[in-house]
Each structure stands twice: as C-alpha cells, then as structure tokens.
Design a protein around this motif. Sequence first.
Motif, PDB file in Angstrom:
ATOM      1  N   GLU A 126      35.919  61.929  37.025  1.00  0.00           N
ATOM      2  CA  GLU A 126      36.165  63.169  37.772  1.00  0.00           C
ATOM      3  C   GLU A 126      37.163  62.930  38.903  1.00  0.00           C
ATOM      4  O   GLU A 126      38.054  63.754  39.151  1.00  0.00           O
ATOM      5  CB  GLU A 126      34.841  63.695  38.339  1.00  0.00           C
ATOM      6  N   LEU A 127      37.032  61.781  39.591  1.00  0.00           N
ATOM      7  CA  LEU A 127      37.957  61.454  40.677  1.00  0.00           C
ATOM      8  C   LEU A 127      39.376  61.273  40.148  1.00  0.00           C
ATOM      9  O   LEU A 127      40.350  61.712  40.778  1.00  0.00           O
ATOM     10  CB  LEU A 127      37.481  60.180  41.387  1.00  0.00           C
ATOM     11  N   ARG A 128      39.504  60.641  38.960  1.00  0.00           N
ATOM     12  CA  ARG A 128      40.826  60.425  38.380  1.00  0.00           C
ATOM     13  C   ARG A 128      41.512  61.758  38.052  1.00  0.00           C
ATOM     14  O   ARG A 128      42.704  61.935  38.307  1.00  0.00           O
ATOM     15  CB  ARG A 128      40.701  59.558  37.128  1.00  0.00           C
ATOM     16  N   HIS A 129      40.739  62.705  37.528  1.00  0.00           N
ATOM     17  CA  HIS A 129      41.301  64.033  37.234  1.00  0.00           C
ATOM     18  C   HIS A 129      41.695  64.759  38.521  1.00  0.00           C
ATOM     19  O   HIS A 129      42.727  65.450  38.567  1.00  0.00           O
ATOM     20  CB  HIS A 129      40.296  64.871  36.444  1.00  0.00           C
ATOM     21  N   SER A 130      40.884  64.606  39.551  1.00  0.00           N
ATOM     22  CA  SER A 130      41.206  65.242  40.835  1.00  0.00           C
ATOM     23  C   SER A 130      42.489  64.657  41.416  1.00  0.00           C
ATOM     24  O   SER A 130      43.322  65.388  41.969  1.00  0.00           O
ATOM     25  CB  SER A 130      40.044  65.058  41.819  1.00  0.00           C
ATOM     26  N   LEU A 131      42.662  63.338  41.292  1.00  0.00           N
ATOM     27  CA  LEU A 131      43.872  62.697  41.810  1.00  0.00           C
ATOM     28  C   LEU A 131      45.115  63.168  41.064  1.00  0.00           C
ATOM     29  O   LEU A 131      46.184  63.315  41.661  1.00  0.00           O
ATOM     30  CB  LEU A 131      43.739  61.173  41.700  1.00  0.00           C
ATOM     31  N   LEU A 132      44.980  63.404  39.759  1.00  0.00           N
ATOM     32  CA  LEU A 132      46.119  63.900  38.984  1.00  0.00           C
ATOM     33  C   LEU A 132      46.567  65.269  39.475  1.00  0.00           C
ATOM     34  O   LEU A 132      47.759  65.580  39.521  1.00  0.00           O
ATOM     35  CB  LEU A 132      45.760  63.969  37.500  1.00  0.00           C
ATOM     36  N   ARG A 133      45.583  66.107  39.858  1.00  0.00           N
ATOM     37  CA  ARG A 133      45.935  67.425  40.415  1.00  0.00           C
ATOM     38  C   ARG A 133      46.559  67.280  41.790  1.00  0.00           C
ATOM     39  O   ARG A 133      47.450  68.044  42.161  1.00  0.00           O
ATOM     40  CB  ARG A 133      44.685  68.304  40.481  1.00  0.00           C
ATOM     41  N   LEU A 142      44.763  54.398  45.085  1.00  0.00           N
ATOM     42  CA  LEU A 142      43.430  54.747  44.600  1.00  0.00           C
ATOM     43  C   LEU A 142      43.334  54.624  43.079  1.00  0.00           C
ATOM     44  O   LEU A 142      42.337  54.132  42.537  1.00  0.00           O
ATOM     45  CB  LEU A 142      43.070  56.177  45.026  1.00  0.00           C
ATOM     46  N   GLN A 143      44.377  55.062  42.390  1.00  0.00           N
ATOM     47  CA  GLN A 143      44.391  54.963  40.926  1.00  0.00           C
ATOM     48  C   GLN A 143      44.335  53.507  40.465  1.00  0.00           C
ATOM     49  O   GLN A 143      43.666  53.182  39.477  1.00  0.00           O
ATOM     50  CB  GLN A 143      45.627  55.660  40.361  1.00  0.00           C
ATOM     51  N   ALA A 144      45.022  52.629  41.185  1.00  0.00           N
ATOM     52  CA  ALA A 144      44.996  51.198  40.852  1.00  0.00           C
ATOM     53  C   ALA A 144      43.601  50.624  41.069  1.00  0.00           C
ATOM     54  O   ALA A 144      43.119  49.802  40.265  1.00  0.00           O
ATOM     55  CB  ALA A 144      46.022  50.443  41.701  1.00  0.00           C
ATOM     56  N   GLN A 145      42.930  51.064  42.160  1.00  0.00           N
ATOM     57  CA  GLN A 145      41.572  50.595  42.425  1.00  0.00           C
ATOM     58  C   GLN A 145      40.597  51.091  41.357  1.00  0.00           C
ATOM     59  O   GLN A 145      39.683  50.359  40.942  1.00  0.00           O
ATOM     60  CB  GLN A 145      41.121  51.052  43.810  1.00  0.00           C
ATOM     61  N   ILE A 146      40.793  52.333  40.882  1.00  0.00           N
ATOM     62  CA  ILE A 146      39.935  52.885  39.828  1.00  0.00           C
ATOM     63  C   ILE A 146      40.108  52.083  38.544  1.00  0.00           C
ATOM     64  O   ILE A 146      39.126  51.752  37.854  1.00  0.00           O
ATOM     65  CB  ILE A 146      40.266  54.374  39.589  1.00  0.00           C
ATOM     66  N   LYS A 147      41.354  51.746  38.212  1.00  0.00           N
ATOM     67  CA  LYS A 147      41.617  50.961  37.009  1.00  0.00           C
ATOM     68  C   LYS A 147      40.974  49.578  37.103  1.00  0.00           C
ATOM     69  O   LYS A 147      40.400  49.069  36.138  1.00  0.00           O
ATOM     70  CB  LYS A 147      43.124  50.830  36.803  1.00  0.00           C
ATOM     71  N   GLU A 148      41.060  48.975  38.306  1.00  0.00           N
ATOM     72  CA  GLU A 148      40.438  47.659  38.511  1.00  0.00           C
ATOM     73  C   GLU A 148      38.923  47.748  38.389  1.00  0.00           C
ATOM     74  O   GLU A 148      38.278  46.852  37.833  1.00  0.00           O
ATOM     75  CB  GLU A 148      40.843  47.126  39.887  1.00  0.00           C
ATOM     76  N   ARG A 149      38.345  48.836  38.883  1.00  0.00           N
ATOM     77  CA  ARG A 149      36.894  49.023  38.811  1.00  0.00           C
ATOM     78  C   ARG A 149      36.441  49.147  37.351  1.00  0.00           C
ATOM     79  O   ARG A 149      35.375  48.642  36.981  1.00  0.00           O
ATOM     80  CB  ARG A 149      36.502  50.278  39.596  1.00  0.00           C
ATOM     81  N   GLN A 150      37.254  49.768  36.518  1.00  0.00           N
ATOM     82  CA  GLN A 150      36.915  49.893  35.100  1.00  0.00           C
ATOM     83  C   GLN A 150      36.865  48.522  34.421  1.00  0.00           C
ATOM     84  O   GLN A 150      36.028  48.287  33.548  1.00  0.00           O
ATOM     85  CB  GLN A 150      37.927  50.799  34.395  1.00  0.00           C
ATOM     86  N   ASN A 151      37.750  47.617  34.838  1.00  0.00           N
ATOM     87  CA  ASN A 151      37.710  46.250  34.302  1.00  0.00           C
ATOM     88  C   ASN A 151      36.434  45.528  34.733  1.00  0.00           C
ATOM     89  O   ASN A 151      35.862  44.750  33.956  1.00  0.00           O
ATOM     90  CB  ASN A 151      38.937  45.466  34.775  1.00  0.00           C
ATOM     91  N   VAL A 152      35.994  45.795  35.956  1.00  0.00           N
ATOM     92  CA  VAL A 152      34.742  45.201  36.444  1.00  0.00           C
ATOM     93  C   VAL A 152      33.562  45.708  35.625  1.00  0.00           C
ATOM     94  O   VAL A 152      32.663  44.944  35.245  1.00  0.00           O
ATOM     95  CB  VAL A 152      34.535  45.515  37.942  1.00  0.00           C
ATOM     96  N   PHE A 153      33.562  47.010  35.320  1.00  0.00           N
ATOM     97  CA  PHE A 153      32.496  47.578  34.490  1.00  0.00           C
ATOM     98  C   PHE A 153      32.475  46.929  33.108  1.00  0.00           C
ATOM     99  O   PHE A 153      31.405  46.683  32.534  1.00  0.00           O
ATOM    100  CB  PHE A 153      32.672  49.093  34.353  1.00  0.00           C
ATOM    101  N   PHE A 154      33.648  46.671  32.544  1.00  0.00           N
ATOM    102  CA  PHE A 154      33.736  46.030  31.232  1.00  0.00           C
ATOM    103  C   PHE A 154      33.052  44.662  31.262  1.00  0.00           C
ATOM    104  O   PHE A 154      32.298  44.306  30.346  1.00  0.00           O
ATOM    105  CB  PHE A 154      35.204  45.887  30.830  1.00  0.00           C
ATOM    106  N   ASP A 155      33.316  43.896  32.321  1.00  0.00           N
ATOM    107  CA  ASP A 155      32.676  42.576  32.451  1.00  0.00           C
ATOM    108  C   ASP A 155      31.164  42.698  32.643  1.00  0.00           C
ATOM    109  O   ASP A 155      30.394  41.881  32.124  1.00  0.00           O
ATOM    110  CB  ASP A 155      33.290  41.803  33.620  1.00  0.00           C
ATOM    111  N   MET A 156      30.736  43.698  33.414  1.00  0.00           N
ATOM    112  CA  MET A 156      29.295  43.911  33.621  1.00  0.00           C
ATOM    113  C   MET A 156      28.598  44.249  32.308  1.00  0.00           C
ATOM    114  O   MET A 156      27.520  43.723  31.992  1.00  0.00           O
ATOM    115  CB  MET A 156      29.068  45.048  34.623  1.00  0.00           C
ATOM    116  N   GLU A 157      29.202  45.148  31.534  1.00  0.00           N
ATOM    117  CA  GLU A 157      28.577  45.623  30.296  1.00  0.00           C
ATOM    118  C   GLU A 157      28.472  44.523  29.236  1.00  0.00           C
ATOM    119  O   GLU A 157      27.679  44.632  28.309  1.00  0.00           O
ATOM    120  CB  GLU A 157      29.373  46.802  29.734  1.00  0.00           C
TER     121      GLU A 157
END
Length: 338
Positions: A54-61, A77-92
């Motif tokens: 949701e935050l990524r879509h809001s940033l695009l607007r 912020l977009q770069a931090q969101i992308k980095e956070r997704q990589n962290v989630f991948f490692d967690m999962e």
Amino acid sequence: MSLERCRAEWEEIEAEFKELQETHKVYRQKLEELTSLQTTCSSSISKQKRGLAELRHSLLRCVKMSGPTEEDQIHALQAQIKERQNVFFDMEAYLPKRNGLYLNLVLGNVNVTLLSNQAKFAYKDEYEKFKLYLTIILMLGAITCRFLVNYRVTDEIFNFLLVWYYCTLTIRESILISNGSRIKGWWVLHHYVSTFLSGVMLTWPDGVMYQMFRNQFLAFSIYQSFVQFLQYYYQSGCLYRLRALGERNHLDVTVEGFQSWMWRGLTFLLPFLFFGHFWQLYNAVTLFGLSRHENCKEWQVFMLALTFLVLFLGNFLTTLKVVHQKFQKNSEKAHKKE
C-alpha cells in the motif's frame, strides 16, 4: 545371570526411561512454542508485506505531484522498501510455507522447509553431488550408445535416464527455492523444457528419421555433459571464494548457463557455452529439415525441432543479456574512475 542382576538392570533402564519421558515432554512443549512462533512470524510478515505494498502505491501517486527535493526522499523510501522485501525473503526461508503448484502436484502439501542452516547446506551439497555424478553417468551413457552399441533398447534406457534426471532436478530445485535459494529466471525454466525434450525423444519410435538424427543427438549429449562438467568444476570453485568473501548466498548453486558472478576467472567458459547454444540451433534446423522429408510421419520430429529452438533462444539470449549487462557495469565503473 542372576535374578538380582536382571532386576538391577531393569531399574536402571526404568530410570533412563523416565528421564526420556521428561525430555520428550520438554521437546513437545518447545515444538508447540516453535509452531506458535512460526505462525506469529508468518502472519507478521504477511501484514508487513501488505502495508509495504500500500505504501509503494501511495509513493507512486506522490511522485506525480512532488518537487525535486521530495522526489529524492521518495526514491530513498522506495529503495528501503525494496531492501525490506529482500529481508522478508531471507526470513521466510526459515518458516514453513505453502508449496508452489509444481511441488503440490508432485509431493502434495508436505512441508519441505529445512529449519537449520546445517540441513540447508547439506541438502544443497547433496544436490550438487547429484548433478555431478549424473553428468558423468550421462556422458558415459551417451559415449556407449554413440560408439559401442547401436540398439534401440540402450537408446531408450539413456533417454529414460535423461527424463528421470531432469524431473528430479526440477523437484530438488523447487525445494531449494522454498528454502531460500535464489535460483530464478530462465535457468529454472530450462530444466522443465529439457524434461519435455527428453520425454519426446523417449517416445520417438525407431525408424528412418530417428536413425538419421540419432548420432547427432548423442554427439550433442556428449558435448553437453562435458560442458556441464566444466561448469560444475569452475563454478563451484568460484562460488566457494565468493561465499568466503560474503558476496554470495550460501544456497547459491551451479547452473547450466552463465551468470554475472561467474565473470571472475570463468569467461573462458563463454566460447564453450555459445558453441553448445548454436549446436542446439543446428539440431533445430536439422529436425525442421527432417520434418519436411517425404518419409517423415512422426509428430516427434517437428516438436523436437521447436523445443531445440526454444532452448537455443532461451540460452543464447539469457547469456547474451548477462554479458551485455556486465560490459555496461564495467564501462560505468571505468567512467566513474575517470
């Protein structure tokens, strides 16, 4: 043995059994706690992902209405969101998850997540050894069929071994991906296409068309196994060095193609790879020619031609893309130094 001694041994065994019961009880409690923690972590990650989406879509607007200063903050912020997704991948990678469609069809809804690093590394190493041993066996099998025996039965055994090998690879790779390995792109799809090709070869009946293509296919199989053996030997050495430097994931595996991390010391493989790719194109052209032969009645000829063409395009374009990207990065680094 006296009765007193037997009773003493029984009492000793009984005491050990009571300790075992207590230990097993603690184990069951810890297991329930672990399951509860896994569920909590999985639900929290899902909630975080939804929030970030949701935050990524809001940033695009916001980008459309922002000024230069705000735009820099949005990109950060977009770069931090992308980095956070990589962290989630490692967690999962350490949490149970639903299997993909392919694993569900093959294994059902069985949890294939390996929870410890030791178990993950052991499975990855066993996967690499499996590829190496089967590559050697397939090379020997192709040499035997090409130069020593010319029987349909031995050809069928060789083709069946190819089908089993590629089917097994796709299953093992899917399990590795579920456990955090970053195998992706064409090199995953490549094994599915190879499985299909081997299956079509297995069903191709003996005849004039088959005999006209047989020696060419076996020679190609020998060369392909030779190149795969070279790739395993040098890629494994390169991966070992990069893991030691902390530049690669410990679950990265060797592949049948060329990736950017192989650039150091492995560029000598490129001529061998490109030669193999164009041999696949040559196989496709040969089979297209055979499909137009007046004696050709088998559907396998045209289907194999299409499959070899798909393999050539996928392998060649993917390798070319990696090489192009590497040259671009090297030129950018050179410009920055200037």
